[in-house]
Design a protein around this motif. Structure first.
Motif, mmCIF file in Angstrom:
data_model
loop_
_atom_site.group_PDB
_atom_site.id
_atom_site.type_symbol
_atom_site.label_atom_id
_atom_site.label_comp_id
_atom_site.label_asym_id
_atom_site.label_seq_id
_atom_site.Cartn_x
_atom_site.Cartn_y
_atom_site.Cartn_z
ATOM 1 N N GLY A 75 -10.855 42.512 22.556
ATOM 2 C CA GLY A 75 -12.208 41.978 22.683
ATOM 3 C C GLY A 75 -12.564 41.693 24.136
ATOM 4 O O GLY A 75 -13.693 41.910 24.559
ATOM 5 N N VAL A 76 -11.590 41.226 24.911
ATOM 6 C CA VAL A 76 -11.874 40.876 26.305
ATOM 7 C C VAL A 76 -12.272 42.122 27.097
ATOM 8 O O VAL A 76 -13.273 42.119 27.806
ATOM 9 C CB VAL A 76 -10.673 40.163 26.957
ATOM 10 C CG1 VAL A 76 -10.926 39.943 28.432
ATOM 11 C CG2 VAL A 76 -10.427 38.830 26.275
ATOM 12 N N TRP A 77 -11.521 43.201 26.957
ATOM 13 C CA TRP A 77 -11.916 44.390 27.735
ATOM 14 C C TRP A 77 -13.209 44.980 27.207
ATOM 15 O O TRP A 77 -14.044 45.459 27.979
ATOM 16 C CB TRP A 77 -10.796 45.426 27.856
ATOM 17 C CG TRP A 77 -10.467 46.294 26.669
ATOM 18 C CD1 TRP A 77 -9.378 46.173 25.856
ATOM 19 C CD2 TRP A 77 -11.195 47.423 26.164
ATOM 20 N NE1 TRP A 77 -9.403 47.132 24.877
ATOM 21 C CE2 TRP A 77 -10.494 47.920 25.043
ATOM 22 C CE3 TRP A 77 -12.383 48.061 26.552
ATOM 23 C CZ2 TRP A 77 -10.932 49.018 24.297
ATOM 24 C CZ3 TRP A 77 -12.817 49.153 25.807
ATOM 25 C CH2 TRP A 77 -12.096 49.622 24.700
ATOM 26 N N ILE A 78 -13.386 44.926 25.882
ATOM 27 C CA ILE A 78 -14.634 45.442 25.308
ATOM 28 C C ILE A 78 -15.819 44.654 25.874
ATOM 29 O O ILE A 78 -16.815 45.222 26.316
ATOM 30 C CB ILE A 78 -14.614 45.347 23.764
ATOM 31 C CG1 ILE A 78 -13.588 46.327 23.187
ATOM 32 C CG2 ILE A 78 -15.995 45.618 23.184
ATOM 33 C CD1 ILE A 78 -13.377 46.205 21.691
ATOM 34 N N ALA A 79 -15.687 43.338 25.891
ATOM 35 C CA ALA A 79 -16.781 42.492 26.371
ATOM 36 C C ALA A 79 -17.110 42.790 27.826
ATOM 37 O O ALA A 79 -18.280 42.931 28.197
ATOM 38 C CB ALA A 79 -16.418 41.015 26.191
ATOM 39 N N ILE A 80 -16.070 42.908 28.653
ATOM 40 C CA ILE A 80 -16.315 43.138 30.081
ATOM 41 C C ILE A 80 -16.910 44.528 30.306
ATOM 42 O O ILE A 80 -17.899 44.691 31.020
ATOM 43 C CB ILE A 80 -15.023 42.951 30.896
ATOM 44 C CG1 ILE A 80 -14.618 41.470 30.866
ATOM 45 C CG2 ILE A 80 -15.215 43.408 32.340
ATOM 46 C CD1 ILE A 80 -13.282 41.180 31.498
ATOM 47 N N ALA A 81 -16.332 45.542 29.652
ATOM 48 C CA ALA A 81 -16.799 46.908 29.873
ATOM 49 C C ALA A 81 -18.226 47.094 29.364
ATOM 50 O O ALA A 81 -19.111 47.550 30.104
ATOM 51 C CB ALA A 81 -15.852 47.901 29.185
#
Lengths: 251, 261
Positions: free
Chosen positions: A145-151
């Motif tokens: 979720g963290v990388w999805i949110a940032i990207a």
């Protein structure tokens, strides 16, 4: 402390959304509940499955899907809504992503009530010690979720069209990802390749759904999630490293 | 020891319009190669907010930034705060920076005064314990009494200002950055606020203050810089720089340069 910031921001957002309602975040559970019972009665006859078999399958799928789709949808506004904070204060952008994951997880825990209820009614045997495997699975979801949110957050902030594309894609993905139906329903060669094998959402749903249904996730699922995590983080890390400085200017 | 070192920084703000969206970038990319870059340069409008600015500050420096609207005062503060990273040059900071641009960050009108104190405190870098310790002080200074238990949306503007001011001034400032002076509500509060402000600034190691309020700058600062069109054009004593500023105000009103690069 950083965790105090994201814990506070995430919680505030949950509170803000359901302010002055009596049951708060359980409204989302109510909506899933209605959906599951309505679709469940149609679906079990459509797919020739017993209610005891189909209802927990559907409820677990929906609960996990809502978690994923909320995470992705809200990622679009991550840096757009966050602008009034990071343009006033020195801020680690990742804090905004943690806050988002935190609040979608809070929502998930409320929605989980629907699955637990359905399982207790139709198939209590699904709730076994194996179900506890859901914890590492949720950790994997949070990590992704963290990388999805940032990207997605960066893309949507810079190119405002992406948000629309994301919402169209998600609408479609809900039907083509095996949530209402098992992967076995589509022909092995052809369709299954696209909707199951190379569909990252399938693996992310499956890793949480399997333990909810009292099963250990398959090796393929675990490897799939591992691959998604590694590739996602590598790509996002490069993107973030390169464009982090621009985020303040894009808002 | 605190230190701020701004070396030759420039900041451009890209101005994004309707045409600069995914569609365009996608087609530019499809066109490929060198043309894309040249085309892009011409297509993109930027506002040059800071142009090769340098500034070194050390302990006990209290600097007033003076200049017309759009001269780059706020942008310079935000660059020192680390909010905008410059496209050229570098900013080096030793010590903790407290940017007070928004005195109640994370403000939620439906939360009570107390809850907003916690949110703002956390965002301004205080720990829960610091905040708990500061609450009696905030209660006393803001004189909001029982209102602190009510949602902030019931407050008048003056009460909001008092709350924000009381919270902001409890922070341990370090290198303090203030934009436009924290406005202070009614007259009676104003006097106490001025005293508290002086005490607060006294605790800071370095102060950088951007304001149009000449009295405030004269009271709070021991040196000043004059900015115009993204450049520092004068630096020196407060009185000298203020004199030049008043003079320049009569000569012309210089808007920020906007251009295409």
């Amino acid at each position: 402390m950083q965790w105090e910031i994201w814990a506070r921001l995430g919680w505030l957002e949950v509170k803000r959304r359901y302010r002055r309602t009596v049951i708060g975040p359980f409204w989302s559970a109510v909506s899933i509940c209605i959906f599951v019972f309505a679709l469940g009665s149609v679906g079990s006859s459509l797919f020739h499955r017993t209610a005891a078999d189909y209802m927990p399958f559907l409820a677990s799928g929906m609960v996990v899907w809502v978690l994923l789709s909320n995470t992705i949808t809200e990622s679009c506004d991550l840096f757009i809504d966050g602008a009034n904070l990071f343009r006033q204060l020195r801020f680690n952008y990742s804090v905004l992503a943690y806050a988002l994951i935190w609040r979608t997880m809070i929502g998930f825990l409320h929605n989980l009530v629907v699955y637990v209820g359905v399982a207790l009614i139709y198939a209590p045997a699904f709730l076994s010690p194996v179900t506890l495997l859901v914890l590492p699975s949720l950790f994997a979801i949070a990590l992704n979720g963290v990388w999805i949110a940032i990207a997605i957050g960066m893309l949507c902030q810079r190119f405002r069209d992406v948000q629309q594309l994301v919402s169209i894609t998600l609408q479609l993905a809900m039907f083509v990802t095996p949530i209402f139906w098992s992967p076995g329903f589509v022909p092995e060669h052809g369709t299954r390749f696209f909707v199951v094998l190379v569909n990252p959402l399938y693996y992310l749903v499956e890793i949480v759904r399997a333990p909810l249904l009292g099963q250990v996730p398959s090796l393929a699922t675990v490897l799939g999630v591992l691959l998604i995590t590694v590739v996602g983080w590598l790509v996002t890390y490069q993107l973030f490293r390169r464009y982090r400085k621009r985020i303040a200017y894009w808002s | 020891m605190a230190r701020v070192e701004v070396k030759d920084i420039s900041i451009d703000f890209p101005v994004y319009g309707v045409q600069r969206s995914l569609r365009k970038a996608f087609f530019e990319r499809a066109a490929g190669g060198i043309i894309r870059r040249a085309g892009r340069r011409q297509a993109q409008t930027v506002v040059n907010a800071l142009d090769r600015v340098s500034l070194t500050l050390e302990d006990d420096d209290r600097v007033g930034i003076i200049g017309h609207n759009g001269a780059g005062k706020t942008t310079l503060l935000k660059a020192i705060a680390g909010i905008y990273e410059p496209i050229a040059g570098e900013v080096r900071i030793e010590g903790k920076v407290t940017p007070l641009f928004d005195v109640l960050p994370g403000l939620d009108f439906d939360d009570t005064g107390y809850e907003n104190i916690v949110t703002a405190g956390i965002l301004l870098g205080m720990t829960r314990r610091d905040i708990r310790a500061a609450v009696p002080q905030i209660e006393a200074f803001s004189e909001l009494g029982d209102y602190l238990s009510l949602p902030v949306r019931t407050y008048s503007e003056g009460m909001m200002t008092r709350l924000g001011f009381s919270v902001a001034t409890t922070v341990e400032p370090g290198i303090l950055l203030i934009d436009e002076g924290i406005a202070t509500g009614d007259a009676r509060f104003g006097e106490r606020a001025a005293r508290r402000m002086a005490e607060f600034i006294g605790r800071s190691s370095i102060l950088v203050l951007a304001s149009h309020d000449e009295d405030f700058i004269q009271r709070a600062c021991n040196k000043a810089i004059l900015m115009r069109a993204g450049r520092i054009i004068e630096r020196g004593s407060v009185d000298e720089v203020l004199r030049l500023y008043r003079q320049s105000r009569q000569d012309d009103v210089g808007p920020a340069r906007a251009g295409t690069t």
